[in-house]
Design a protein around this motif. Sequence first.
Motif, short mmCIF file in Angstrom:
data_model
loop_
_atom_site.label_atom_id
_atom_site.label_comp_id
_atom_site.label_asym_id
_atom_site.label_seq_id
_atom_site.Cartn_x
_atom_site.Cartn_y
_atom_site.Cartn_z
N MET A 82 -18.69 0.00 -12.77
CA MET A 82 -18.42 0.97 -13.81
C MET A 82 -19.59 1.00 -14.77
N GLN A 83 -20.11 2.17 -14.99
CA GLN A 83 -21.23 2.35 -15.92
C GLN A 83 -20.68 2.69 -17.30
N VAL A 84 -21.09 1.92 -18.30
CA VAL A 84 -20.66 2.17 -19.67
C VAL A 84 -21.90 2.51 -20.48
N SER A 85 -21.82 3.64 -21.18
CA SER A 85 -22.97 4.04 -21.99
C SER A 85 -22.65 3.86 -23.46
N ASP A 86 -23.66 3.61 -24.23
CA ASP A 86 -23.52 3.43 -25.67
C ASP A 86 -23.87 4.75 -26.32
N ARG A 87 -22.83 5.54 -26.60
CA ARG A 87 -23.03 6.88 -27.14
C ARG A 87 -22.25 7.00 -28.44
N ARG A 88 -22.90 7.46 -29.49
CA ARG A 88 -22.24 7.62 -30.79
C ARG A 88 -21.51 8.95 -30.86
N ILE A 89 -20.30 8.90 -31.40
CA ILE A 89 -19.52 10.11 -31.63
C ILE A 89 -19.72 10.50 -33.09
N SER A 90 -19.94 11.76 -33.33
CA SER A 90 -20.16 12.25 -34.68
C SER A 90 -18.83 12.29 -35.43
N VAL A 91 -18.66 11.37 -36.39
CA VAL A 91 -17.44 11.28 -37.19
C VAL A 91 -17.85 11.10 -38.64
N THR A 92 -17.27 11.92 -39.52
CA THR A 92 -17.64 11.83 -40.93
C THR A 92 -16.72 10.90 -41.73
N ASN A 93 -15.49 10.68 -41.25
CA ASN A 93 -14.56 9.81 -41.95
C ASN A 93 -14.95 8.35 -41.70
N SER A 94 -15.21 7.61 -42.77
CA SER A 94 -15.69 6.24 -42.62
C SER A 94 -14.66 5.31 -41.98
N MET A 95 -13.38 5.50 -42.30
CA MET A 95 -12.34 4.66 -41.70
C MET A 95 -12.26 4.92 -40.20
N LEU A 96 -12.29 6.17 -39.81
CA LEU A 96 -12.26 6.51 -38.39
C LEU A 96 -13.50 5.98 -37.68
N ARG A 97 -14.66 6.09 -38.33
CA ARG A 97 -15.90 5.57 -37.76
C ARG A 97 -15.79 4.07 -37.51
N THR A 98 -15.23 3.35 -38.48
CA THR A 98 -15.06 1.90 -38.33
C THR A 98 -14.11 1.59 -37.17
N LEU A 99 -13.01 2.31 -37.09
CA LEU A 99 -12.05 2.09 -36.00
C LEU A 99 -12.68 2.36 -34.64
N ILE A 100 -13.46 3.42 -34.54
CA ILE A 100 -14.12 3.74 -33.26
C ILE A 100 -15.12 2.65 -32.90
N ASP A 101 -15.89 2.18 -33.87
CA ASP A 101 -16.85 1.11 -33.61
C ASP A 101 -16.16 -0.17 -33.16
N GLU A 102 -15.05 -0.52 -33.84
CA GLU A 102 -14.30 -1.72 -33.47
C GLU A 102 -13.71 -1.58 -32.07
N LEU A 103 -13.19 -0.41 -31.76
CA LEU A 103 -12.63 -0.17 -30.44
C LEU A 103 -13.69 -0.32 -29.35
N GLY A 104 -14.88 0.21 -29.62
CA GLY A 104 -15.97 0.08 -28.65
C GLY A 104 -16.33 -1.37 -28.39
N THR A 105 -16.39 -2.16 -29.45
CA THR A 105 -16.69 -3.59 -29.31
C THR A 105 -15.60 -4.29 -28.52
N GLU A 106 -14.35 -3.99 -28.83
CA GLU A 106 -13.24 -4.64 -28.13
C GLU A 106 -13.18 -4.23 -26.67
N CYS A 107 -13.50 -2.99 -26.37
CA CYS A 107 -13.54 -2.54 -24.97
C CYS A 107 -14.61 -3.29 -24.20
N GLN A 108 -15.76 -3.49 -24.82
CA GLN A 108 -16.84 -4.24 -24.16
C GLN A 108 -16.38 -5.68 -23.89
N ASN A 109 -15.67 -6.27 -24.84
CA ASN A 109 -15.16 -7.63 -24.65
C ASN A 109 -14.16 -7.69 -23.50
#
Length: 73
Positions: free
Chosen positions: A1-28
Motif C-alpha cells: 500500500m502506497q501512502v502519500s503525505d499530502r496536505r489538505i487545505s483546512v482553515t479551521n485550526s481545530m480541524l487541522r489539528t485533528l487531521i494531523d493527529e489522525l494522519g500520525t495515528e494512521c501511520q502508527n
Amino acid sequence: MQVSDRRISVTNSMLRTLIDELGTECQNVITLIHQLQLPDLSDRQKAEILADFLPLCNSSERSLRRGFSDTNC
C-alpha cells in the motif's frame, strides 16, 4: 500500500489539528500491521504489538470527542 503525505487545505485550526493527529495515528497503525505480518513472530511478540494498538484507539477517541465538542468545527 502506497501512502502519500499530502496536505489538505483546512482553515479551521481545530480541524487541522485533528487531521494531523489522525494522519500520525494512521501511520502508527500501518507500522504495527506491518510488524504483525512479519514471519516467525512469537505469541509474546504478537501480544506486545497488539497491546500497542490500545493507546492508539484511546488517543483517537479523545481527539474525536474534543473535536466534536468544539462548536467552531
